[in-house]
Enzyme design. Structure first.
Site, short mmCIF file in Angstrom:
data_model
loop_
_atom_site.label_atom_id
_atom_site.label_comp_id
_atom_site.label_asym_id
_atom_site.label_seq_id
_atom_site.Cartn_x
_atom_site.Cartn_y
_atom_site.Cartn_z
N HIS A 133 -7.88 -6.51 -1.20
CA HIS A 133 -6.52 -6.71 -0.68
C HIS A 133 -6.52 -7.69 0.47
O HIS A 133 -7.49 -7.84 1.22
CB HIS A 133 -5.86 -5.39 -0.29
CG HIS A 133 -6.55 -4.60 0.77
ND1 HIS A 133 -6.29 -4.77 2.11
CD2 HIS A 133 -7.48 -3.61 0.71
CE1 HIS A 133 -7.02 -3.93 2.83
NE2 HIS A 133 -7.76 -3.21 1.99
N ASP A 135 -4.16 -7.81 3.02
CA ASP A 135 -3.56 -7.37 4.28
C ASP A 135 -4.53 -6.55 5.12
O ASP A 135 -5.57 -6.08 4.64
CB ASP A 135 -2.28 -6.57 4.01
CG ASP A 135 -2.53 -5.30 3.21
OD1 ASP A 135 -3.39 -5.33 2.29
OD2 ASP A 135 -1.88 -4.28 3.47
N ASP A 166 -12.43 -4.60 6.13
CA ASP A 166 -11.34 -4.01 5.37
C ASP A 166 -10.17 -4.99 5.31
O ASP A 166 -9.29 -4.95 6.14
CB ASP A 166 -10.91 -2.70 6.05
CG ASP A 166 -9.86 -1.93 5.28
OD1 ASP A 166 -9.67 -2.22 4.08
OD2 ASP A 166 -9.22 -1.05 5.88
N GLU A 200 -1.87 -3.14 0.51
CA GLU A 200 -2.66 -1.92 0.28
C GLU A 200 -2.56 -0.96 1.45
O GLU A 200 -2.52 0.27 1.26
CB GLU A 200 -4.12 -2.28 0.03
CG GLU A 200 -5.02 -1.12 -0.41
CD GLU A 200 -5.57 -0.29 0.74
OE1 GLU A 200 -5.99 0.87 0.52
OE2 GLU A 200 -5.56 -0.79 1.90
N GLU A 201 -2.54 -1.48 2.66
CA GLU A 201 -2.55 -0.63 3.85
C GLU A 201 -1.28 0.20 3.99
O GLU A 201 -1.25 1.15 4.79
CB GLU A 201 -2.76 -1.49 5.10
CG GLU A 201 -4.09 -2.24 5.15
CD GLU A 201 -5.30 -1.33 5.26
OE1 GLU A 201 -5.13 -0.10 5.31
OE2 GLU A 201 -6.43 -1.86 5.29
N ASP A 227 -13.10 -1.63 -6.82
CA ASP A 227 -12.27 -1.90 -5.66
C ASP A 227 -13.04 -1.52 -4.39
O ASP A 227 -14.18 -1.04 -4.47
CB ASP A 227 -10.97 -1.10 -5.77
CG ASP A 227 -9.83 -1.67 -4.91
OD1 ASP A 227 -10.09 -2.54 -4.05
OD2 ASP A 227 -8.67 -1.24 -5.09
N HIS A 473 -10.36 0.17 10.87
CA HIS A 473 -9.05 0.40 11.47
C HIS A 473 -9.15 0.61 12.98
O HIS A 473 -8.20 1.09 13.60
CB HIS A 473 -8.34 1.61 10.84
CG HIS A 473 -7.92 1.38 9.43
ND1 HIS A 473 -7.02 2.21 8.77
CD2 HIS A 473 -8.28 0.45 8.51
CE1 HIS A 473 -6.85 1.78 7.54
NE2 HIS A 473 -7.61 0.72 7.35
#
Length: 513
Positions: A133, A135, A166, A200-201, A227, A473
């Site tokens: 992803h 984002d 990520d 995705e987030e 994934d 994160h």
């Protein structure tokens, strides 16, 4: 005479018990010594191989530039569209071979997501898909970062910035692999999709879901999907000194509930025997005091241990090689810590509690939010039934905010060619690593791809230690230059391995083709 008879009976029982214990001990010893290994030893990909992709200055510069795009997703429908557009244009400009190849079809899906189809020469082979992803999550405590969070700065062998773990390393790593492959004139036999969602987030509803809808409308069936997911752990598994590559074959589901109690309010000087806050507090206490059943041994978490048992230190090896006997003990141990408890059962987290407007006013209403993460062997219905039974109070109104069933468990082990192909690819890049199945306690875009394939795996092809986990994160997200190099080579080897029919196979280098 009666006493003698009792003594003889007790002696016989003790003798029988001794024999049984000796028999159990013998079985434990034999099982421990003969427990099978689930690992493979494919040829290692070396830096001296002609098809090795080095993390040279040009590739590192591209990756660093990718991190500088602030493609932040804040909440559903709220993101950074201009940054996404710039990132998409950067990808198009940065990989000229991909975007000029007659084998490649590129589509922008859902305004910002990307879907590439790299055409294979053998139409009889089902395509496969590598997903990532574009984002990232927002930044907190920006001033506490060791390097600016959107700088992509290289320091002391690490690339810093939001998205390095990520999930832009997988986006850029897979693109670098395809660019390298096509620039060498290699035409893949099996069709490959690259799917890069843009939200995705925040659930993937406008990215991955739209990609899935497009492929579904075209009638595509995908041989397997890879994934983002669990990493190559260094020190993440007790009793194992080696690296352990954790391949998630399932994901937990979730159930978010709103609990609400409405009662008569009034002045604090004249309280009733029960209040809305008190009633709701008791309901929550019941949920916390009565956790969902311990399901250790019913899902992939049992295999997680068994697949590395032969490489464990002796005490751990005895336990994991004999889970037929020791699984209740291991289940109890798992329940003692939050990190392992999450793999043993459906968890219950109280995430919000709101009530009251003034210090001397009895609140007529109390509201709480409960977040359940559902074990792969449970269901939304079972979780609801458990909560209703435990609370057992009609005054507590329960409404579903959001829910998702646990993901279907994908095939794994020596009878699964897709899993074995993935395992051998990992061990080509990490030759000293063990590979074991597990499941994600968080969720990914794969929730939108269930209808496309029955073989969906979630894996992050880079090393992480316990101290690295908070970087997801969190502060100082980073990836080592060496690991980014491994990411590129992992995807390249996977693509080359997929040139053959799906069966247990090994990668060979160009001179052997």
């Amino acid at each position: 005479m009666a006493t003698v008879g009792i003594q003889r009976t007790l002696f016989a029982a003790l003798k029988l018990l001794t024999v049984l214990l000796a028999l159990v001990l013998m079985i434990v010893v034999i099982t421990t010594l003969t427990f099978p290994s689930y690992q493979t030893s494919p040829p290692e990909c070396k830096t001296t191989d002609p098809d090795f992709i080095p993390a040279d200055e040009e590739r590192l510069a591209r990756f660093s530039s990718a991190i500088q795009f602030q493609t932040v997703s804040y909440e559903r429908g709220v993101g950074t569209p201009q940054e996404l557009l710039k990132f998409v244009r950067f990808i198009q400009d940065g990989f000229p071979t991909i975007h000029s190849s007659p084998l490649v079809r590129r589509e922008v899906v859902g305004n910002y997501s990307l879907l590439y189809r790299v055409e294979g020469s053998d139409g009889s082979l089902e395509p496969y898909m590598l997903a990532s992803h574009l984002d990232v999550v927002p930044i907190t405590q920006e001033t506490d970062w060791e390097a600016p969070p959107f700088s992509g700065q290289v320091r002391d062998g690490y690339i810093y910035g939001r998205g390095t773990l990520d999930d832009k390393h997988n986006v850029m790593g897979s693109l670098e692999a395809v660019e390298f492959l096509l620039s060498r004139g290699h035409e893949p036999k099996r069709t490959l999709y690259l799917a890069f969602g843009h939200d995705e987030e925040i659930g993937g509803h406008f990215g991955a879901k739209v990609i899935s809808d497009v492929l579904t409308q075209r009638g595509e069936k995908i041989a397997f999907i890879l994934d983002e997911g669990t990493p190559v752990g260094d020190g993440l598994m007790p009793g194992v000194d080696k690296l352990v590559a954790l391949v998630s074959v399932a994901e937990k589901g979730f159930l978010q509930l709103r609990l609400e109690v409405k009662e008569e309010g009034g002045h604090a000087s004249m309280p009733r025997s029960e209040s809305a806050i008190g009633i709701l507090s008791r309901a929550i206490s019941k949920l916390e005091d009565n956790p969902h059943p311990n399901l250790f041994g019913t899902g992939p978490e049992m295999r997680t241990l068994e697949y590395v048992a032969t490489e464990m230190t002796l005490p751990y090896r005895i336990l994991t090689a004999n889970l037929w006997l020791f699984s209740p003990l291991v289940a109890w141990v798992y329940a003692r810590k939050p990190q392992t408890n999450a793999f043993a059962r459906t968890t219950t987290a109280v995430t919000r509690f709101n009530a009251g407007v003034k210090d001397n006013v009895i609140s007529p209403e109390a509201v709480a939010v409960i977040d359940h993460r559902i074990h792969p062997m449970s269901s939304v219905e079972e979780v609801m039934e458990h909560d209703l039974k435990v609370i057992n109070d009609p005054r507590v109104k329960i409404n579903v905010i959001n829910s998702l069933e646990p993901a279907p468990t994908s095939p794994y082990g020596k009878d699964s060619p897709t899993y074995m192909l993935l395992q051998e690819t990992i061990q080509q890049i990490y030759p000293d690593a063990l590979v074991t199945p597990t499941f994600m306690i968080a969720n990914t875009d794969t929730r939108h791809y269930w209808n496309l394939s029955s073989a969906i795996y979630r894996f992050n092809p880079c090393v992480m230690t316990p101290s690295d986990l908070p970087r997801f994160h969190g502060l100082n997200e980073r990836i080592s230059v060496r690991d980014y190099e491994r990411v590129m080579n992992f995807y390249y080897h996977l693509i080359v391995n997929m040139d053959k029919p799906l069966e247990v196979k090994r990668h060979v280098h160009d001179e052997d083709l």
